[in-house]
Design a protein around this motif. Structure first.
Motif, PDB file in Angstrom:
ATOM      1  N   ARG A  89       0.664  -0.944   0.042  1.00  0.00           N
ATOM      2  CA  ARG A  89       0.042   0.180   0.264  1.00  0.00           C
ATOM      3  C   ARG A  89       0.860   1.389  -0.473  1.00  0.00           C
TER       4      ARG A  89
ATOM      5  N   GLY B 169       5.825  -6.093  -2.084  1.00  0.00           N
ATOM      6  CA  GLY B 169       4.630  -7.081  -1.953  1.00  0.00           C
ATOM      7  C   GLY B 169       4.560  -8.126  -1.330  1.00  0.00           C
ATOM      8  N   ILE B 170       6.221  -8.602  -0.859  1.00  0.00           N
ATOM      9  CA  ILE B 170       5.994  -9.003   0.471  1.00  0.00           C
ATOM     10  C   ILE B 170       6.021  -8.874   1.675  1.00  0.00           C
ATOM     11  N   VAL B 171       5.040  -9.073   2.562  1.00  0.00           N
ATOM     12  CA  VAL B 171       4.461  -8.462   3.462  1.00  0.00           C
ATOM     13  C   VAL B 171       5.288  -8.862   5.113  1.00  0.00           C
TER      14      VAL B 171
ATOM     15  N   GLY C  34       1.840  -2.378   8.331  1.00  0.00           N
ATOM     16  CA  GLY C  34       0.955  -2.597   8.602  1.00  0.00           C
ATOM     17  C   GLY C  34       0.680  -3.908   9.634  1.00  0.00           C
ATOM     18  N   ASP C  35      -0.503  -3.710  10.217  1.00  0.00           N
ATOM     19  CA  ASP C  35      -0.818  -4.611  11.708  1.00  0.00           C
ATOM     20  C   ASP C  35      -0.304  -6.033  11.057  1.00  0.00           C
ATOM     21  N   GLY C  36      -1.273  -6.500   9.741  1.00  0.00           N
ATOM     22  CA  GLY C  36      -0.426  -8.187   9.142  1.00  0.00           C
ATOM     23  C   GLY C  36       1.004  -8.532   9.155  1.00  0.00           C
ATOM     24  N   ALA C  37       2.022  -7.167   8.892  1.00  0.00           N
ATOM     25  CA  ALA C  37       3.044  -7.519   8.452  1.00  0.00           C
ATOM     26  C   ALA C  37       3.563  -7.355  10.002  1.00  0.00           C
TER      27      ALA C  37
ATOM     28  N   GLN D 244       5.061 -10.984  11.914  1.00  0.00           N
ATOM     29  CA  GLN D 244       5.867 -11.715  10.787  1.00  0.00           C
ATOM     30  C   GLN D 244       7.004 -11.608  11.229  1.00  0.00           C
TER      31      GLN D 244
ATOM     32  N   ASN E  63      -4.586  -0.124  10.414  1.00  0.00           N
ATOM     33  CA  ASN E  63      -5.592  -0.123  10.382  1.00  0.00           C
ATOM     34  C   ASN E  63      -6.897  -1.299   9.842  1.00  0.00           C
TER      35      ASN E  63
ATOM     36  N   TYR F 206      -7.116  -3.745   9.733  1.00  0.00           N
ATOM     37  CA  TYR F 206      -7.319  -4.949   8.895  1.00  0.00           C
ATOM     38  C   TYR F 206      -5.989  -5.842   8.248  1.00  0.00           C
ATOM     39  N   ALA F 207      -6.014  -7.188   8.238  1.00  0.00           N
ATOM     40  CA  ALA F 207      -4.939  -7.538   7.412  1.00  0.00           C
ATOM     41  C   ALA F 207      -5.464  -7.996   6.200  1.00  0.00           C
TER      42      ALA F 207
ATOM     43  N   HIS G 275      -9.324  -3.735   0.686  1.00  0.00           N
ATOM     44  CA  HIS G 275      -7.937  -4.231   0.782  1.00  0.00           C
ATOM     45  C   HIS G 275      -7.081  -4.175  -0.506  1.00  0.00           C
TER      46      HIS G 275
END
Ligand SMILES: Cc1ncc(C[n+]2csc(CCOP(=O)(O)OP(=O)(O)O)c2C)c(N)n1
Length: 332
Positions: free
Chosen positions: A77, A125-127, A155-158, A161, A185, A187-188, A254
């Motif tokens: 993003r 492109g790699i979280v 991001g919160d998803g990342a 990791q 934000n 959400y992942a 997303h």
């Protein structure tokens, strides 16, 4: 500003010129993203697009504290981060359209816009791909004594990791001039961060890595800027890394095409009552730091710039078959 809209907090200390720069960054990001949203719907833009609208105060609040010595790493993003670090907007638009005039000659697309001349290491492109890159540039800055700082947005998803967690540990162990900006934000993809993040706040994890952790309202440019100024200053002076968690809502799905069945409409409320651009305008016109006419002037300039960027991108040629064999290897 509506009655329910919280007043921005934090002191800016930027002066009118840099405040106007910050507003231009945020307005450019918003206009760019709203326009890509509309253009993507026509079917002319190839590939996947993830939009940053709603999150502008994070990129601008952080990047307004940076200079040419500093680098940033980004995410899928990434348009907002690119714009805030000074990547040229027309090249970015052409890149998203896959044209030979694009920042990466049309070979990267939305998720791989990079411009090393601006210290922008790349959308990714790699979280979780960005934080290790930032450890690298922060180490290089430290060893070569440039005074540069490496900032990574993720991001919160990342934040879950291994690459991100390992990078925070390494940055602390090596006392690197690095800043970790967790853009939460909520959400992942469709997974809520309240479900996937084991602590109440991502910033709570900072203690486990021996670094300061700060939570800021991501709709408030001034709050983000104050936290970033302190973190970047500490990093520059040899004080090591910081984790800043920025909380907000993304305005679009997303990715473009996401039906968003996993969330209630939190966006209308955010746009009406929390929006970073509206709050910025309210604050600077109330304090007299900037006038409405100055801000309107920026809005008009930006609208023209984005119109031109889209028209020029559409008219530009695509890469040719011969271009396949260029830019394959990079010499540093
Ligand atoms: C290593 C890796 N795993 C999974 C994906 C697929 N993927 C793309 S975006 C995304 C969600 C990322 O969420 P977050 O880090 O919170 O960022 P946001 O999209 O909310 O900005 C996932 C899982 C990927 N691109 N890379």
């Amino acid at each position: 500003m509506t009655d329910t809209m919280p007043a921005p907090t934090g002191s800016a200390d930027l002066g009118p010129e840099r405040l106007l720069d910050a507003y231009r960054m945020m307005r450019t990001i918003r206009e760019f993203e709203e326009r890509v949203h509309a253009e993507f719907a026509t079917g002319d833009i190839p590939g996947f697009v993830h939009l940053y609208a709603g999150e502008e105060a994070s990129a601008a609040g952080v990047c307004v504290t940076l200079d040419e010595r500093d680098t940033i790493s980004s995410t899928h993003r990434g348009h907002g981060h690119c714009i805030a670090k000074g990547v040229e907007v027309k090249g970015m638009m052409a890149e998203i359209y896959g044209r030979a005039t694009g920042t990466c000659r049309g070979k990267g697309g939305s998720m791989h816009i990079a411009d090393l001349s601006k210290g922008m290491l790349g959308a990714n492109g790699i979280v979780g791909g960005g934080p290790p890159l930032t450890c690298g540039t922060a180490l290089a800055a430290k060893l070569s004594g440039t005074g540069g700082v490496g900032v990574t947005f993720f991001g919160d998803g990342a934040s879950n990791q291994g690459t991100t967690l390992e990078s925070m540990n390494l940055a602390s162990v090596w006392n690197l001039p690095a800043v970790f900006v967790a853009e939460n934000n909520g959400y992942a993809e469709a997974t809520a961060s309240t479900w996937s993040v084991a602590t109440d706040n991502i910033a709570d994890r900072a203690a486990g890595f021996g670094m300061p952790g700060v939570i800021v309202d991501g709709f408030d440019f001034f709050a983000v800027h104050e936290a970033a100024r302190e973190a970047v200053g500490r990093a520059r002076e040899g004080g090591g890394p910081t984790l800043i968690e920025v909380k907000f809502t993304r305005y679009f799905g997303h990715f473009e095409g996401d039906q968003q069945t996993y969330r209630a409409d939190e966006v209308a409320d955010a746009r009406a009552n929390l929006d970073c651009l509206k709050r910025f305008r309210a604050r600077v016109t109330q304090t007299g730091e900037l006038t409405g006419a100055q801000l309107d002037g920026v809005d008009a300039d930006v609208a023209r710039l984005i119109d031109e960027a889209v028209a020029e991108a559409k008219a530009a040629p695509p890469p040719t078959a011969a271009d396949l064999e260029t830019d394959v290897y990079v010499v540093y």
